[in-house]
Structure formats: structure tokens, C-alpha cells
Scaffold this active site. Sequence first.
Site, PDB file in Angstrom:
ATOM      1  N   HIS A 485     -11.479  -6.590 -16.119  1.00 57.05           N
ATOM      2  CA  HIS A 485     -11.684  -7.999 -16.495  1.00 57.05           C
ATOM      3  C   HIS A 485     -10.530  -8.892 -16.041  1.00 57.05           C
ATOM      4  O   HIS A 485     -10.625 -10.124 -16.132  1.00 57.05           O
ATOM      5  CB  HIS A 485     -11.841  -8.108 -18.010  1.00 57.05           C
ATOM      6  N   ASP A 489     -14.763 -11.540 -13.616  1.00 51.45           N
ATOM      7  CA  ASP A 489     -15.255 -12.262 -14.791  1.00 51.45           C
ATOM      8  C   ASP A 489     -16.598 -11.693 -15.238  1.00 51.45           C
ATOM      9  O   ASP A 489     -17.292 -11.009 -14.473  1.00 51.45           O
ATOM     10  CB  ASP A 489     -15.409 -13.751 -14.464  1.00 51.45           C
TER      11      ASP A 489
END
Length: 514
Positions: A485, A489
Amino acid sequence: MTEVRVPTLGESVSEATVATWFKKPGDSVAVDEMLCELETDKVTVEVPSPVAGTLGEIIANEGDTVGVDALLAQIDEGAGSGDAPAKPASEEDTKGGYSGADTPKESGADGGDGGGDEIDVMVPTLGESVSEATIATWFKSEGDAVEADEMLCELETDKVSVEVPAPAAGTLGKILKGEGETVEAGGKLATMTTGSGGAKAPAKSDDAPKAEAPSGGESGRDVEDAPSAKKAMAEKGISRDQVSGSGRDGRVMKEDVAKAGSAPKSDSPAPAPKSPTPAGDADREERVKMTRLRQTIAKRLKEAQNTAAMLTTYNEVDMTAVMELRNEYKDLFLKKHGVKLGFMSFFTKACCHALQEVPEVNAEIDGTDVVYHHFVHMGIAVGTPTGLVVPVVRDADAMSFAEIEKTINDLGVKARDGKLSMADMQGGTFTISNGGVYGSLMSSPILNPPQSGILGMHKIQERPMVIGGEIKIRPMMYLALSYDHRIVDGKGAVTFLVRVKEALEDPRRLLMDL
């Protein structure tokens, strides 16, 4: 006296930590042989020897922080303390052969009827960035006759197993490193005598009881079965108790497993009942040292959890279209290309297609930089009896279905036989893991650092689905994408998984690049 100093560490990196010394004072070193490994906040840096000679004083010890151009150690140039001058690894060295300083004389090197010459059995080159290995199994004992290229022992590194063949025909002399010991690349494993002079040397009298040791490893010490035998037992579903070992100290060899697998079940005596004597928990436990491969797997998987901001997103795919297309063309595909059409080529193609739209899933973090790969080196996770390995299909995005299937098939055979090389497992940019072959319905795969994405495939299971307002039974598979992450995204991860789903549910999209 030559100084060994910290090399340039990279832009904006001014210091490093000494992680590991591969050599100790007094050891002979060759030019470019790895001396130590440094760790920075970005990369690991190996420090090679600038000259051949003997390692003198180590100035910076493991755990010390050093700056660029700081003094690490000193090397005495030349042969040092009586050791033969180092030489580049030759073809003989890479096969576990003798060093140039120990080349047998012409009088006995041809394996004639004379007494023969003593030569050394050396640790072969282990591969890029691998400096040491553990001796897993000796297939021969001291005094045994051996043929040229016959396997003497097997080494385990943190990535692959390496077999060491006899450099010549003759008799195995003294074994210098026993099973379980750690050896360095270029180190000496044993000595042997060439020719037939001692090829029929009788076994020592004090070794005789060992030959009669029971097969269950109860000779008074733990006995490690041959890795090839363990692999064969796992593949055939044969337990250790069903095999009678013919190796040293009752060690089970590969041919013993083959005999056990072909023997009629009625010929196998029922195992003796265990003693009813009560015992504590400790007496019912078995402690086995982790292999170097398993240690590396554990380290890398934990490293991925500690380093990456790992998150997993899920979706499901209707496999109807892929299964129908595969059933329609599998016979023609096999006839033309000589390889079966499986599901992995569809998933590989679908992932390559999705990575074009979401390139950050095919990228990696290097310090404060993001490195985008404009190619796809697809890692295919493969379970083996010795642990999980991830061979790489290079430039998978430029391959046809047939090329992908052939490459995966070849890598699978090499993984099963323990023949994968370092090059086969390096450079992957994205990974596919198929837990469905073991019956997994859903899981969260762990990233393979430094990659930023891994796709988990699962079991195909028929489930009721609403199709056009009607309930129909469809072959469904859950998909899981674990991603870093920090650079991927949620939108990008979900988009990637949706594109994979769309390509599999309508494979024509792959042809149309949609």
C-alpha cells in the site's frame, strides 16, 4: 599490505552497517572473492577482495557502523601462510574438482593401475551472492570406490541444492566436513586418491557395525535421509517406516524408496507396536534443524510483513469461458505445441494485460525511489518437498500461450528435481501463487520482496450465481491480490483485479487488447 575499504554506497547514502564477515583473519582469499556484506537503508552491498592473499586484521566488526571509504580490513598479498596462490574458478572447480595447486601428477592422473595421486574435493561455485552452504548428505563413506562424476555429497544453500560430483575415478579418502557443517565456496570437502590403486580398499573393521545399523535411524545418533529420498517419499505418499535404508547408518536412499513403492503390501511386515511405557511430552517430540531454504523462506516472509504496508483485496471470477476454451482446443494445442494447455497461461496473460494498465503493481520501492518495470518477469510460486520456491518466467508479457506453458512446465520439472539454478529464481517483478492445487478456497498471499504485488489463485468450486436474473451453477474461483500500500493505492489494486477478472471471463479481450 592492501587495505579493504567501504565502497561507494549510492546516492545520498553515507554509512552502512557491517552485516556479515564471510572470512576470518588468516583465511586465504582470491581476487573478487566476497569478504563481507554491508547493509544500508536501501540495499545490501557485497565487498569483494581487491587482491589475492591472506586476510589480516579485521578493523570493522559485524554490527559496526562505517562510513564511505572507511577501513574494513587489511590483506597480505601473495600466498600468505603457505596456502597455494588463489586462481580463478575453472570448469573443474565448478564441478567440485580439484584446485590448480593440487593437480595430480601425470603419472597417476589418467587413472592407471598405479597407486594414484591425492586430490581435493572442493566446494563448487554456489551462485551469485551465495558464499556458503550446509552439507546435507554424504552419499559415500571414507574408503569407498567412486567413479568420475559420481555424486559424493549434496549441499544446501538458502536457495538451491548443489550436488558435488567426484572430480575423478578413485577412492574417497578423508572427509573433512561432516553433515550439518557449514562450508564456504571454494572450501575443501574431502580428499580422494585417483586411479585404481586404492579403489577396492576394504572398509575399516570399526566401520562394520555401521553397515548393520537399523533402517529407522536408531543407530545411536540422528540419521538424515538423502534429500532425493525425502522428495520421493513425499511424492509417492510413503512413510519413513515403510522404507528400509541401505545407506550409511541406515540412511534411506532414493533407490530404497523405489523398492518400497514397488513391493507388494503383503510383503511389508506390520510395524511393531510401540512400548506402552508412559513418557513425558519431551519423549514424544522430534527436533529437526530447519534447512537453509526453510530458514530463508521464514526470514523473507517475515521481512515482507515487517517492511511493506501489505493489504489484500479480493474478487471472484467465473471460469466458464476459460474452461470451455481450454476443453475445445486442448487436443489441438497439445498436438501442435507438444505441451498441455493449462490454466496458468491464461492467468499469466491476464496479469500481464492488467499490469499494463496499473504499472505500480509491477513496480518496487528502492529507498525513496519507485522503480517501474517496463517488462514482466512473472514469478510462479511452486511447492516442493523441501519448501516454497519461485522460479521466474522472464519477459512473460512478450510470450505466447505455448511459450508460457512450455517455460512453466520446464521450471516445474526443475523445481521438483531440485535442479533450479540461481538465475531461474532471480529478477521477478510480480508473482502468481496457486493454492488451489492443494484445495485452498481463500487465502491472503504474502508479498515476495521487493515486489509490490502477488496474485493468489484458489480452488475452482461450483456455486449458484445469479446470471441475467436467473440462478445458475457456475465454476467460480476466488482471487486475492496482496499489494504494498506504500506505492499501490486501493483504486489501483481493485482496478488490477477487475481487469484480471474481465480478461478471464472473456478471453477475447486479451486478443483485442481491451
